[in-house]
Motif scaffolding. Structure first.
Motif, PDB file in Angstrom:
ATOM      1  N   ILE A 114       0.894  -1.159   0.027  1.00 23.37           N
ATOM      2  CA  ILE A 114      -0.072  -0.002  -0.015  1.00 23.37           C
ATOM      3  C   ILE A 114       0.961   1.260  -0.121  1.00 23.37           C
ATOM      4  O   ILE A 114       1.810   1.385   0.502  1.00 23.37           O
ATOM      5  CB  ILE A 114      -0.882  -0.065   1.472  1.00 23.37           C
ATOM      6  N   VAL A 115       0.599   2.118  -0.836  1.00 25.98           N
ATOM      7  CA  VAL A 115       1.308   3.450  -0.796  1.00 25.98           C
ATOM      8  C   VAL A 115       0.291   4.619  -0.636  1.00 25.98           C
ATOM      9  O   VAL A 115      -0.631   4.582  -1.317  1.00 25.98           O
ATOM     10  CB  VAL A 115       1.957   3.754  -2.218  1.00 25.98           C
ATOM     11  N   TYR A 116       0.281   5.315   0.465  1.00 30.01           N
ATOM     12  CA  TYR A 116      -0.499   6.358   0.881  1.00 30.01           C
ATOM     13  C   TYR A 116       0.049   7.579   0.508  1.00 30.01           C
ATOM     14  O   TYR A 116       1.267   7.890   0.839  1.00 30.01           O
ATOM     15  CB  TYR A 116      -0.582   6.123   2.498  1.00 30.01           C
ATOM     16  N   VAL A 117      -0.809   8.308  -0.031  1.00 36.13           N
ATOM     17  CA  VAL A 117      -0.341   9.623  -0.536  1.00 36.13           C
ATOM     18  C   VAL A 117      -1.576  10.764  -0.071  1.00 36.13           C
ATOM     19  O   VAL A 117      -2.538  10.358   0.550  1.00 36.13           O
ATOM     20  CB  VAL A 117      -0.609   9.779  -2.202  1.00 36.13           C
ATOM     21  N   ARG A 118      -1.084  12.186  -0.340  1.00 30.07           N
ATOM     22  CA  ARG A 118      -2.073  12.850   0.354  1.00 30.07           C
ATOM     23  C   ARG A 118      -3.168  13.388  -0.302  1.00 30.07           C
ATOM     24  O   ARG A 118      -4.438  13.618   0.418  1.00 30.07           O
ATOM     25  CB  ARG A 118      -0.897  14.246   0.379  1.00 30.07           C
ATOM     26  N   SER A 119      -3.204  13.412  -1.750  1.00 27.86           N
ATOM     27  CA  SER A 119      -4.348  13.909  -2.576  1.00 27.86           C
ATOM     28  C   SER A 119      -4.842  12.983  -3.459  1.00 27.86           C
ATOM     29  O   SER A 119      -4.281  12.039  -3.910  1.00 27.86           O
ATOM     30  CB  SER A 119      -3.822  15.091  -3.169  1.00 27.86           C
ATOM     31  N   ARG A 120      -6.068  13.129  -3.851  1.00 22.23           N
ATOM     32  CA  ARG A 120      -6.689  12.399  -4.737  1.00 22.23           C
ATOM     33  C   ARG A 120      -6.078  12.381  -6.371  1.00 22.23           C
ATOM     34  O   ARG A 120      -5.801  11.188  -6.729  1.00 22.23           O
ATOM     35  CB  ARG A 120      -8.124  12.465  -5.252  1.00 22.23           C
ATOM     36  N   LYS A 121      -5.396  13.370  -6.624  1.00 22.55           N
ATOM     37  CA  LYS A 121      -4.573  13.591  -7.943  1.00 22.55           C
ATOM     38  C   LYS A 121      -3.569  12.747  -7.863  1.00 22.55           C
ATOM     39  O   LYS A 121      -3.041  12.111  -8.771  1.00 22.55           O
ATOM     40  CB  LYS A 121      -4.311  15.095  -7.842  1.00 22.55           C
ATOM     41  N   VAL A 152       0.157  -3.142  -6.085  1.00 26.34           N
ATOM     42  CA  VAL A 152       0.180  -1.895  -5.176  1.00 26.34           C
ATOM     43  C   VAL A 152      -0.981  -1.231  -5.172  1.00 26.34           C
ATOM     44  O   VAL A 152      -1.694  -1.009  -6.303  1.00 26.34           O
ATOM     45  CB  VAL A 152       1.251  -1.068  -5.715  1.00 26.34           C
ATOM     46  N   MET A 153      -1.527  -0.906  -4.061  1.00 25.37           N
ATOM     47  CA  MET A 153      -2.684  -0.027  -4.080  1.00 25.37           C
ATOM     48  C   MET A 153      -2.155   1.481  -3.580  1.00 25.37           C
ATOM     49  O   MET A 153      -1.392   1.524  -2.471  1.00 25.37           O
ATOM     50  CB  MET A 153      -3.802  -0.490  -2.839  1.00 25.37           C
ATOM     51  N   VAL A 154      -2.371   2.404  -4.468  1.00 22.76           N
ATOM     52  CA  VAL A 154      -1.873   3.718  -4.358  1.00 22.76           C
ATOM     53  C   VAL A 154      -3.148   4.609  -3.606  1.00 22.76           C
ATOM     54  O   VAL A 154      -4.070   4.640  -4.556  1.00 22.76           O
ATOM     55  CB  VAL A 154      -1.496   4.492  -5.297  1.00 22.76           C
ATOM     56  N   ALA A 155      -3.334   5.101  -2.643  1.00 19.96           N
ATOM     57  CA  ALA A 155      -4.492   5.429  -1.862  1.00 19.96           C
ATOM     58  C   ALA A 155      -4.237   6.649  -1.104  1.00 19.96           C
ATOM     59  O   ALA A 155      -3.260   7.105  -0.437  1.00 19.96           O
ATOM     60  CB  ALA A 155      -5.084   4.183  -1.078  1.00 19.96           C
ATOM     61  N   THR A 156      -5.224   7.081  -0.825  1.00 23.93           N
ATOM     62  CA  THR A 156      -5.529   8.250   0.363  1.00 23.93           C
ATOM     63  C   THR A 156      -6.027   7.499   1.563  1.00 23.93           C
ATOM     64  O   THR A 156      -6.134   6.594   1.561  1.00 23.93           O
ATOM     65  CB  THR A 156      -6.718   9.315   0.016  1.00 23.93           C
ATOM     66  N   ASN A 157      -6.054   8.292   2.786  1.00 23.16           N
ATOM     67  CA  ASN A 157      -6.426   7.521   3.977  1.00 23.16           C
ATOM     68  C   ASN A 157      -7.897   6.863   3.837  1.00 23.16           C
ATOM     69  O   ASN A 157      -8.302   6.417   4.851  1.00 23.16           O
ATOM     70  CB  ASN A 157      -5.965   8.512   5.113  1.00 23.16           C
ATOM     71  N   ALA A 158      -8.703   7.366   2.826  1.00 20.03           N
ATOM     72  CA  ALA A 158      -9.725   6.683   2.511  1.00 20.03           C
ATOM     73  C   ALA A 158      -9.761   5.047   2.350  1.00 20.03           C
ATOM     74  O   ALA A 158     -10.688   4.419   2.730  1.00 20.03           O
ATOM     75  CB  ALA A 158     -10.575   7.355   1.472  1.00 20.03           C
ATOM     76  N   PHE A 159      -8.746   4.607   2.290  1.00 13.21           N
ATOM     77  CA  PHE A 159      -8.564   2.953   2.036  1.00 13.21           C
ATOM     78  C   PHE A 159      -7.795   2.455   3.130  1.00 13.21           C
ATOM     79  O   PHE A 159      -6.934   2.958   3.932  1.00 13.21           O
ATOM     80  CB  PHE A 159      -7.636   2.937   0.732  1.00 13.21           C
ATOM     81  N   HIS A 169       4.451   5.696   3.065  1.00 15.14           N
ATOM     82  CA  HIS A 169       3.916   6.886   3.208  1.00 15.14           C
ATOM     83  C   HIS A 169       4.678   7.785   2.408  1.00 15.14           C
ATOM     84  O   HIS A 169       6.116   8.113   2.899  1.00 15.14           O
ATOM     85  CB  HIS A 169       3.819   7.196   4.720  1.00 15.14           C
ATOM     86  N   THR A 170       4.162   8.568   1.422  1.00 17.15           N
ATOM     87  CA  THR A 170       4.807   9.620   0.566  1.00 17.15           C
ATOM     88  C   THR A 170       4.807  10.960   1.277  1.00 17.15           C
ATOM     89  O   THR A 170       5.441  12.226   1.100  1.00 17.15           O
ATOM     90  CB  THR A 170       4.387   9.527  -0.742  1.00 17.15           C
ATOM     91  N   TYR A 204      -0.770   7.576  11.467  1.00 18.04           N
ATOM     92  CA  TYR A 204       0.392   6.723  10.850  1.00 18.04           C
ATOM     93  C   TYR A 204       0.463   5.364  11.582  1.00 18.04           C
ATOM     94  O   TYR A 204       0.780   4.480  10.685  1.00 18.04           O
ATOM     95  CB  TYR A 204       1.870   7.410  11.075  1.00 18.04           C
ATOM     96  N   PHE A 205       0.358   5.241  12.876  1.00 17.66           N
ATOM     97  CA  PHE A 205       0.475   3.752  13.436  1.00 17.66           C
ATOM     98  C   PHE A 205      -0.771   2.878  13.054  1.00 17.66           C
ATOM     99  O   PHE A 205      -0.385   1.461  12.674  1.00 17.66           O
ATOM    100  CB  PHE A 205       0.330   4.024  15.009  1.00 17.66           C
ATOM    101  N   GLN A 206      -1.856   3.486  12.873  1.00 10.92           N
ATOM    102  CA  GLN A 206      -2.857   2.328  12.230  1.00 10.92           C
ATOM    103  C   GLN A 206      -2.621   2.100  10.567  1.00 10.92           C
ATOM    104  O   GLN A 206      -2.899   0.983  10.288  1.00 10.92           O
ATOM    105  CB  GLN A 206      -4.128   3.246  12.301  1.00 10.92           C
ATOM    106  N   GLU A 207      -2.258   3.237   9.787  1.00  6.93           N
ATOM    107  CA  GLU A 207      -2.066   3.023   8.466  1.00  6.93           C
ATOM    108  C   GLU A 207      -0.666   1.950   8.173  1.00  6.93           C
ATOM    109  O   GLU A 207      -0.799   0.865   7.589  1.00  6.93           O
ATOM    110  CB  GLU A 207      -1.837   4.190   7.870  1.00  6.93           C
TER     111      GLU A 207
END
Length: 564
Positions: free
Chosen positions: A229-236, A278-285, A299-300, A309-312
């Motif tokens: 899982i790759v967490y990013v800040r924005s939908r874009k 790989v799932m690239v996602a916001t924290n909605a996932f 986390h990028t 952070y700990f939960q994700e």
């Protein structure tokens, strides 16, 4: 039947693990109980087993529709009677689920916290034999927590109807302050907390300082194997990073809250079945997603706080095998994190201006507007008044907490249909396709009042009756709209504003410390703790995380970037 026998019969396990048994015995003895278990600690067993052991129905309150659906489906496969009530169901489906529970045909009834504000729901469950109430993601009830949701405050009211029914509260992230606050807000009859260590021996926490996050991400994923899982800040950014990875032959897909539900489900399934790595996602996932073999979480961008952070990060390695949680950090991240304080808590004068502009937008005069509800197109509002969406959104949430409005963000608005012609004209129509006629018949069979005004419809039910896919139903209804036979408003996610009191003069708006100054100070402190975690180079990462959650007896993990 004993708890161990239930566990063996339905789940095939010989024994409980961690603190599962202590929590279950506490609930069976009728105690209000708070269980603190890290992600992957087996929270669901702690309420599903006692639900089977006790007479009556366990009400499970959770904000996660994906989790509801997933757990209900899995429980039914095990021969356990379960049901879920969530937005998107028709009134008849909700009534049927409640009636089944009243007649004893449901052992676990999953509901969203918003449902507790429904008079119909509360009326119905007063006829229900409730064994106990389980509150999942219990940290959401605390204003001191990182993910406070006002809808959770209504949970304590359910105790008035079931004063002798125990409550089980569960969470994977809570500081000592939040632990106390959860018990107070849920009106625990006595303090009773069971806590697992949050230490994850198989999970290596790494912070990598880099000025080129994209290249470092490719390097990480090229040198590791397995699901990620790759967490990013924005939908874009979800799409940008997914495209980048696909170009380097690392299969990836994007996920965020703005996607249609069917598309979300499709992408999630591709990832869960390892067709996409790989799932690239916001924290909605991620919440409620049961995939134990995630090897890497990256986390990028820094989350707002250690809890998030700990939960994700904790979604990696839930199967107990070696896994990695990597935070990418650059020189700009510290300033970006500090700016979030002003973004989340704009100045009070700015909030008052937004309140006034909201009234101009909807033509609400002083002293009027009570209980009025409006769709809220935030992009149009921000264009009209030259505001930034982030700070506007924050101002609306603060106005909600202050009690002036109710800002319902990204609500699921069900599909609606209204006929444009009279019933007699409908019967004289010719030239329709077979699919169009089938849809019209299904609408008339299932719904009334469509000749007088808009009525909510369930496209899935229509599709099942007509043997059509969701997209076929959608396109056929669009065609009937173009022919001016009916008006169809598709299902969509939208935001709403409800005035909870008459419009005030903005100078008279009051923001008590408990909903502004105190929360702003705590938010700033959480931001600072996140910065310290990312920039400290001489304390074990695991130790820093565990100390944040109140664990003092800790050891160096031996595998984080500091230890190595």
């Amino acid at each position: 039947m004993r708890s161990e026998e239930i566990l063996k019969k339905y789940w095939g396990f010989d024994d409980f693990r961690g603190i599962q048994k202590e929590i279950i015995e506490s609930v069976l003895d009728g105690h209000d109980t708070l269980g603190l278990m890290p992600t992957g600690g087996g929270k669901s067993i702690t309420f599903q087993v006692p639900a089977m052991a006790l007479e009556g129905t366990c009400i499970v309150i959770t904000p996660l529709i994906a989790l509801m659906k997933d757990q209900v489906q899995n429980l039914k496969k095990r021969g356990i009677k379960a049901a879920a009530i969530y937005s998107g169901l028709s009134q008849s489906e909700i009534t049927q689920a409640l009636e089944n529970a009243i007649f004893g045909a449901v052992k676990l009834l999953y509901v969203s916290p918003e449902r507790l504000s429904s008079e119909l729901f509360m009326y119905k469950i007063r006829h229900l034999k409730v064994s106990f109430i389980c509150v999942d993601e219990a940290h959401c009830i605390s204003q001191w927590g990182y993910d406070f949701r006002p809808s959770y405050l209504a949970i304590a009211n359910i105790r008035k109807d079931f004063p002798n029914v125990p409550i089980l509260a569960l969470t994977a992230t809570a500081t000592p302050d939040v632990v106390d606050d959860i018990q107070n807000r849920l009106a625990f009859r006595e303090k009773r907390v069971f806590k697992m260590s949050f230490a994850r021996k198989n999970l290596a926490y790494l912070v990598r300082h880099t000025s080129n996050k994209s290249q470092y991400l490719i390097r990480i994923l090229s040198n590791t194997k397995g699901s990620a899982i790759v967490y990013v800040r924005s939908r874009k950014q979800t799409q940008e990073y997914a495209d980048l990875l696909n170009q380097t032959n690392i299969s990836a897909t994007a996920y965020h809250a703005g996607l249609e539900n069917l598309e979300k489900d499709k992408r999630q399934k591709l990832w869960q079945t390892d067709q996409i790595r790989v799932m690239v996602a916001t924290n909605a996932f991620g919440m409620g997603i049961d995939k134990p073999d995630v090897r890497t979480v990256v986390h990028t961008d820094c989350p707002d706080c250690i809890e998030a952070y700990f939960q994700e990060a904790g979604r990696a390695g839930r199967d107990g095998r070696q896994s990695y949680a990597v935070l990418l950090f650059d020189d700009n991240d510290k300033a970006k994190l500090q700016r979030r304080v002003a973004d989340n808590y704009p100045e009070k004068d700015f909030i008052r201006q937004i309140y006034d502009q909201l009234a101009y937008f909807y033509q609400i005069g002083i002293g009027s507007g009570y209980n009025a509800v409006f769709e809220f197109p935030i992009e149009q509002f921000c264009r009209t008044y030259k505001r930034f969406p982030t700070t506007t959104n924050s101002a609306l949430h603060i106005l909600t907490q202050a009690g002036y409005i109710d800002y319902m963000e990204d609500e699921e608005a069900r599909a609606r249909v209204k006929f444009c012609i009279e019933r007699d004209e409908l019967y004289r129509l010719s030239g329709n396709t077979e699919q169009e006629d089938m849809i019209i018949v299904a609408l008339l069979r299932n719904y009334t009042g469509m000749f007088q005004g808009y009525q909510f419809i369930d496209e899935q039910v229509i599709g099942q009756q007509c043997n059509m896919s969701h997209s076929q139903v959608y396109m056929t209804l669009r065609t009937l709209t173009q022919k001016r036979i009916l008006n169809y408003i598709p299902q969509k996610r939208t935001s709403f504003i409800r005035y909870t009191q008459r419009r005030e003069e903005s100078e008279r708006l009051v923001f008590p410390p408990a909903i502004y100054d105190d929360l702003k100070a705590r938010f700033a402190d959480r931001i600072q703790k996140m910065i310290e975690y990312a920039t400290t180079e001489n304390i074990c990462r695991s130790r820093m995380l565990l100390r944040y959650f109140g664990e003092t007896d800790t050891k160096d993990c031996g595998q984080c970037d500091v230890c190595r």
